[in-house]
Design an enzyme around this catalytic site. Structure first.
Site, PDB file in Angstrom:
ATOM      1  N   ASN A  11      45.209  44.572  48.370  1.00 12.75           N
ATOM      2  CA  ASN A  11      44.755  43.185  48.199  1.00 12.75           C
ATOM      3  C   ASN A  11      45.977  42.316  47.898  1.00 12.75           C
ATOM      4  O   ASN A  11      46.452  42.288  46.772  1.00 12.75           O
ATOM      5  CB  ASN A  11      43.731  43.136  47.053  1.00 12.75           C
ATOM      6  CG  ASN A  11      43.255  41.717  46.779  1.00 12.75           C
ATOM      7  OD1 ASN A  11      43.541  40.791  47.550  1.00 12.75           O
ATOM      8  ND2 ASN A  11      42.541  41.539  45.679  1.00 12.75           N
ATOM      9  N   TRP A  12      46.447  41.641  48.917  1.00 13.56           N
ATOM     10  CA  TRP A  12      47.657  40.829  48.750  1.00 13.56           C
ATOM     11  C   TRP A  12      47.416  39.543  47.951  1.00 13.56           C
ATOM     12  O   TRP A  12      48.353  38.862  47.567  1.00 13.56           O
ATOM     13  CB  TRP A  12      48.241  40.472  50.127  1.00 13.56           C
ATOM     14  CG  TRP A  12      49.074  41.555  50.731  1.00 13.56           C
ATOM     15  CD1 TRP A  12      49.421  42.750  50.163  1.00 13.56           C
ATOM     16  CD2 TRP A  12      49.691  41.538  52.023  1.00 13.56           C
ATOM     17  NE1 TRP A  12      50.208  43.473  51.028  1.00 13.56           N
ATOM     18  CE2 TRP A  12      50.384  42.754  52.178  1.00 13.56           C
ATOM     19  CE3 TRP A  12      49.711  40.616  53.075  1.00 13.56           C
ATOM     20  CZ2 TRP A  12      51.104  43.065  53.328  1.00 13.56           C
ATOM     21  CZ3 TRP A  12      50.418  40.927  54.224  1.00 13.56           C
ATOM     22  CH2 TRP A  12      51.112  42.145  54.349  1.00 13.56           C
ATOM     23  N   LYS A  13      46.138  39.176  47.788  1.00 17.53           N
ATOM     24  CA  LYS A  13      45.805  37.902  47.109  1.00 17.53           C
ATOM     25  C   LYS A  13      46.550  36.763  47.801  1.00 17.53           C
ATOM     26  O   LYS A  13      46.790  36.832  49.006  1.00 17.53           O
ATOM     27  CB  LYS A  13      46.097  38.013  45.613  1.00 17.53           C
ATOM     28  CG  LYS A  13      45.454  39.267  45.003  1.00 17.53           C
ATOM     29  CD  LYS A  13      45.412  39.309  43.519  1.00 17.53           C
ATOM     30  CE  LYS A  13      44.711  40.593  43.076  1.00 17.53           C
ATOM     31  NZ  LYS A  13      44.539  40.685  41.642  1.00 17.53           N
ATOM     32  N   GLU A 168      35.809  47.248  39.922  1.00 23.90           N
ATOM     33  CA  GLU A 168      37.033  46.696  39.339  1.00 23.90           C
ATOM     34  C   GLU A 168      36.732  46.098  37.963  1.00 23.90           C
ATOM     35  O   GLU A 168      36.251  44.964  37.872  1.00 23.90           O
ATOM     36  CB  GLU A 168      37.605  45.604  40.249  1.00 23.90           C
ATOM     37  CG  GLU A 168      38.029  46.097  41.606  1.00 23.90           C
ATOM     38  CD  GLU A 168      39.136  45.218  42.193  1.00 23.90           C
ATOM     39  OE1 GLU A 168      40.198  45.767  42.532  1.00 23.90           O
ATOM     40  OE2 GLU A 168      38.950  43.996  42.277  1.00 23.90           O
ATOM     41  N   GLY A 174      45.458  43.341  37.053  1.00 25.57           N
ATOM     42  CA  GLY A 174      46.714  42.623  36.859  1.00 25.57           C
ATOM     43  C   GLY A 174      47.230  42.667  35.436  1.00 25.57           C
ATOM     44  O   GLY A 174      48.142  41.946  35.066  1.00 25.57           O
ATOM     45  N   GLY A 234      46.197  45.523  43.862  1.00 25.18           N
ATOM     46  CA  GLY A 234      46.783  44.190  43.936  1.00 25.18           C
ATOM     47  C   GLY A 234      48.290  44.227  43.765  1.00 25.18           C
ATOM     48  O   GLY A 234      49.059  44.287  44.724  1.00 25.18           O
ATOM     49  N   GLY A 235      48.746  44.229  42.525  1.00 27.75           N
ATOM     50  CA  GLY A 235      50.174  44.129  42.215  1.00 27.75           C
ATOM     51  C   GLY A 235      51.038  45.142  42.963  1.00 27.75           C
ATOM     52  O   GLY A 235      52.081  44.789  43.516  1.00 27.75           O
TER      53      GLY A 235
END
Ligand code: PGA
Length: 251
Positions: A11-13, A168, A174, A234-235
């Site tokens: 998930n690159w956001k 999640e 994050g 994500g990160g």
């Protein structure tokens, strides 16, 4: 029932311009080992076309981070499932906690998006999970399953591969605070049994992912749990190096 294939969904956001996305994919491909895990990049919608061209012929798939609940028409700013399919997307994340929080998306809205995605032939990755207060009250299982039921309202599936669920816990996103593998398994198992109740026999075979501070050093243990079928990351999804670390940990 045999365990479905592990899905590593990145998930690159709101990171990477279209040209950065293409450069990233060009850097990744030559180093990508044969893996038992399926890699999928959830990119900003504007990155998808370039990514799809760059990744053509590879095993890496792509998806969007959101999708409209509507098919087409006067919905300024929205992107339909048909548009995403047209540029090669396979998945669409719906109900990510950041959309629920910053865009006030209710589970009712999320259900509409999941239905629209599935109807058009995209695989919705439907996110659910509790905040810290709920976890501290010990109500995380009931809370998450309620959110799941509401987010799946009106959805029917003919086969298990038509949807994916991502658990999640919001407090682990994050923050560097990863749920333990046992925490992930607790909810993944609860979600799986709820899915068979909600969607019938095929529900039990749906891929259930865990997301929240997943990285190379913890992904194998988390994805090794009996009911966890992959991760939404994500990160650690932004650098090619850390993605390779995760892929290698899953081989
Ligand atoms: P994180 O994000 O890996 O940075 O915790 C996960 C997500 O938001 O999907």
């Amino acid at each position: 029932m045999s365990k479905p294939q592990t899905l590593l969904a990145l998930n690159w956001k709101m990171n990477k311009t279209p040209s950065q996305a293409v450069a990233w994919a060009r850097e990744l491909l030559p180093s990508l080992p044969a893996s038992s895990a399926v890699l999928a990049i959830m990119a900003p919608a504007i990155d998808l076309q370039g990514l799809s061209q760059t990744l053509q012929g590879s095993a890496v798939t792509i998806g969007a981070q959101d999708v409209s609940a509507h098919e087409s028409g006067a919905y300024t700013g929205e992107i339909s499932a048909a548009m995403l399919l047209d540029v090669g997307a396979k998945y669409a994340v719906v109900g990510h906690s950041e959309r629920r929080e910053y865009h006030a998306e209710s589970s009712q809205v999320v259900a509409g998006k999941a239905r629209a995605a599935k109807q058009a032939g995209l695989i919705p990755i439907i996110c659910v999970g509790e905040g810290l207060e709920v976890r501290e009250r010990g109500e995380h299982v009931a809370y998450t399953l309620d959110m799941l039921r509401e987010s799946l309202a009106g959805l029917t599936i003919a086969s298990a591969d038509q949807i994916v669920i991502a658990y999640e816990p919001v407090w682990a996103i994050g923050t560097g605070k990863t749920a333990t593998a046992a925490d992930a398994e607790e909810l993944a198992a609860a979600i799986r049994s709820a899915l068979s109740g909600l969607l019938g026999e095929v529900g039990a075979g749906v891929q259930v992912l865990y997301g929240g501070s997943v990285k190379g050093s913890n992904i194998a243990e988390i994805c090794g749990q009996p009911n966890v079928n992959g991760a939404l990351v994500g990160g650690a999804a932004l650098e090619v190096r850390s993605v390779l670390e995760m892929v290698n940990a899953l081989v």
